[in-house]
Scaffold this motif. Sequence first.
Motif, PDB file in Angstrom:
ATOM      1  N   ALA A  68     -11.214  -9.840   1.929  1.00 44.88           N
ATOM      2  CA  ALA A  68     -11.369  -8.705   1.017  1.00 44.88           C
ATOM      3  C   ALA A  68     -10.194  -8.653   0.057  1.00 44.88           C
ATOM      4  N   PHE A  69     -10.476  -8.109  -1.130  1.00 42.60           N
ATOM      5  CA  PHE A  69      -9.428  -7.944  -2.125  1.00 42.60           C
ATOM      6  C   PHE A  69      -9.773  -6.777  -3.042  1.00 42.60           C
ATOM      7  N   THR A  70      -8.753  -6.283  -3.724  1.00 44.12           N
ATOM      8  CA  THR A  70      -8.965  -5.273  -4.763  1.00 44.12           C
ATOM      9  C   THR A  70      -8.470  -5.839  -6.076  1.00 44.12           C
ATOM     10  N   THR A  71      -9.119  -5.411  -7.132  1.00 45.37           N
ATOM     11  CA  THR A  71      -8.690  -5.750  -8.493  1.00 45.37           C
ATOM     12  C   THR A  71      -8.559  -4.442  -9.248  1.00 45.37           C
ATOM     13  N   GLU A  72      -7.382  -4.208  -9.805  1.00 48.57           N
ATOM     14  CA  GLU A  72      -7.164  -2.973 -10.535  1.00 48.57           C
ATOM     15  C   GLU A  72      -6.773  -3.285 -11.970  1.00 48.57           C
ATOM     16  N   THR A  73      -7.515  -2.678 -12.902  1.00 46.19           N
ATOM     17  CA  THR A  73      -7.204  -2.781 -14.325  1.00 46.19           C
ATOM     18  C   THR A  73      -6.841  -1.379 -14.816  1.00 46.19           C
ATOM     19  N   VAL A  74      -6.579  -1.237 -16.087  1.00 45.10           N
ATOM     20  CA  VAL A  74      -6.277   0.097 -16.609  1.00 45.10           C
ATOM     21  C   VAL A  74      -7.511   0.988 -16.611  1.00 45.10           C
ATOM     22  N   LYS A  75      -8.704   0.377 -16.533  1.00 47.58           N
ATOM     23  CA  LYS A  75      -9.950   1.141 -16.597  1.00 47.58           C
ATOM     24  C   LYS A  75     -10.640   1.341 -15.255  1.00 47.58           C
ATOM     25  N   ASN A  76     -10.460   0.397 -14.318  1.00 45.97           N
ATOM     26  CA  ASN A  76     -11.237   0.422 -13.084  1.00 45.97           C
ATOM     27  C   ASN A  76     -10.451  -0.121 -11.906  1.00 45.97           C
ATOM     28  N   LYS A  77     -10.992   0.170 -10.732  1.00 41.19           N
ATOM     29  CA  LYS A  77     -10.530  -0.463  -9.504  1.00 41.19           C
ATOM     30  C   LYS A  77     -11.768  -0.995  -8.790  1.00 41.19           C
ATOM     31  N   ALA A  89     -23.726 -22.418  15.448  1.00 41.51           N
ATOM     32  CA  ALA A  89     -22.773 -23.412  14.936  1.00 41.51           C
ATOM     33  C   ALA A  89     -23.053 -23.821  13.484  1.00 41.51           C
ATOM     34  N   ASN A  90     -24.293 -23.629  13.027  1.00 41.96           N
ATOM     35  CA  ASN A  90     -24.658 -24.097  11.689  1.00 41.96           C
ATOM     36  C   ASN A  90     -25.255 -23.024  10.787  1.00 41.96           C
ATOM     37  N   ARG A  91     -25.160 -21.778  11.191  1.00 41.78           N
ATOM     38  CA  ARG A  91     -25.714 -20.696  10.371  1.00 41.78           C
ATOM     39  C   ARG A  91     -24.794 -19.478  10.436  1.00 41.78           C
ATOM     40  N   CYS A  92     -24.781 -18.753   9.322  1.00 42.64           N
ATOM     41  CA  CYS A  92     -24.007 -17.512   9.290  1.00 42.64           C
ATOM     42  C   CYS A  92     -24.734 -16.491   8.423  1.00 42.64           C
ATOM     43  N   ARG A  93     -24.344 -15.254   8.593  1.00 41.59           N
ATOM     44  CA  ARG A  93     -24.866 -14.165   7.773  1.00 41.59           C
ATOM     45  C   ARG A  93     -23.681 -13.596   6.999  1.00 41.59           C
ATOM     46  N   ILE A  94     -23.851 -13.506   5.692  1.00 42.10           N
ATOM     47  CA  ILE A  94     -22.805 -12.978   4.816  1.00 42.10           C
ATOM     48  C   ILE A  94     -23.165 -11.552   4.425  1.00 42.10           C
ATOM     49  N   HIS A  95     -22.213 -10.658   4.610  1.00 38.82           N
ATOM     50  CA  HIS A  95     -22.341  -9.273   4.160  1.00 38.82           C
ATOM     51  C   HIS A  95     -21.320  -9.119   3.025  1.00 38.82           C
ATOM     52  N   TYR A  96     -21.826  -8.992   1.818  1.00 39.15           N
ATOM     53  CA  TYR A  96     -20.958  -8.858   0.639  1.00 39.15           C
ATOM     54  C   TYR A  96     -21.079  -7.427   0.146  1.00 39.15           C
ATOM     55  N   GLU A  97     -19.929  -6.812  -0.115  1.00 40.30           N
ATOM     56  CA  GLU A  97     -19.940  -5.451  -0.643  1.00 40.30           C
ATOM     57  C   GLU A  97     -18.929  -5.338  -1.768  1.00 40.30           C
ATOM     58  N   GLU A  98     -19.349  -4.644  -2.799  1.00 37.91           N
ATOM     59  CA  GLU A  98     -18.519  -4.460  -3.990  1.00 37.91           C
ATOM     60  C   GLU A  98     -18.596  -2.987  -4.380  1.00 37.91           C
ATOM     61  N   LYS A  99     -17.434  -2.378  -4.576  1.00 38.43           N
ATOM     62  CA  LYS A  99     -17.370  -0.978  -5.003  1.00 38.43           C
ATOM     63  C   LYS A  99     -16.492  -0.907  -6.245  1.00 38.43           C
ATOM     64  N   MET A 100     -16.819   0.030  -7.131  1.00 38.37           N
ATOM     65  CA  MET A 100     -16.007   0.203  -8.327  1.00 38.37           C
ATOM     66  C   MET A 100     -15.704   1.677  -8.531  1.00 38.37           C
ATOM     67  N   GLU A 101     -14.453   1.929  -8.838  1.00 40.66           N
ATOM     68  CA  GLU A 101     -14.009   3.272  -9.183  1.00 40.66           C
ATOM     69  C   GLU A 101     -13.500   3.206 -10.619  1.00 40.66           C
ATOM     70  N   SER A 102     -14.035   4.061 -11.476  1.00 39.41           N
ATOM     71  CA  SER A 102     -13.627   4.076 -12.882  1.00 39.41           C
ATOM     72  C   SER A 102     -12.608   5.174 -13.104  1.00 39.41           C
ATOM     73  N   PHE A 103     -11.670   4.912 -14.003  1.00 38.66           N
ATOM     74  CA  PHE A 103     -10.637   5.888 -14.329  1.00 38.66           C
ATOM     75  C   PHE A 103     -11.022   6.607 -15.613  1.00 38.66           C
ATOM     76  N   GLY A 104     -11.234   7.898 -15.531  1.00 37.64           N
ATOM     77  CA  GLY A 104     -11.575   8.693 -16.708  1.00 37.64           C
ATOM     78  C   GLY A 104     -13.069   8.959 -16.803  1.00 37.64           C
TER      79      GLY A 104
END
Length: 137
Positions: A68-77, A89-104
């Motif tokens: 996991a990581f965060t990216t913060e700009t002047v407009k959003n996080k 051994a040869n299969r996986c399930r990926i759970h991807y989640e993305e959230k955005m918080e806007s400034f202003g």
Amino acid sequence: MKITKELNVSAQYFYDRVMESVLYDIRVHTKKALRRNQLAGFTYKKQFNKTSTGKIVITEMVDNEAYAFTTETVKNKFEVAYKIEALDANRCRIHYEEKMESFGTIQNLNDQLLGIILGYFRKRNMKKMLTSIEVTN
């Protein structure tokens, strides 16, 4: 945005591909050649275009299980998380989640409108990226 997708690759294979991408991005934007064991908590600046930069912080790393990581700009996080569930051994399930918080208020309204319009394409592109990792195995 949330995506869950089963892939015909091991959890380790998927995690390795994500780590290769992360290490490459850091090398391009910082000129530092890091190793995986140096990534947890690592912070760096990234130039997105001529007028936009952001601060990226790696917030979680669990081998073959989570990134996991965060990216913060002047407009959003943005908060992005990959949870990797080994199915066998040869299969996986990926759970991807993305959230955005806007400034202003104006930025928030703008992002909500664009989110409705572009959300479909972003989700489709993420699914394509996950499938491309599977195909390269």
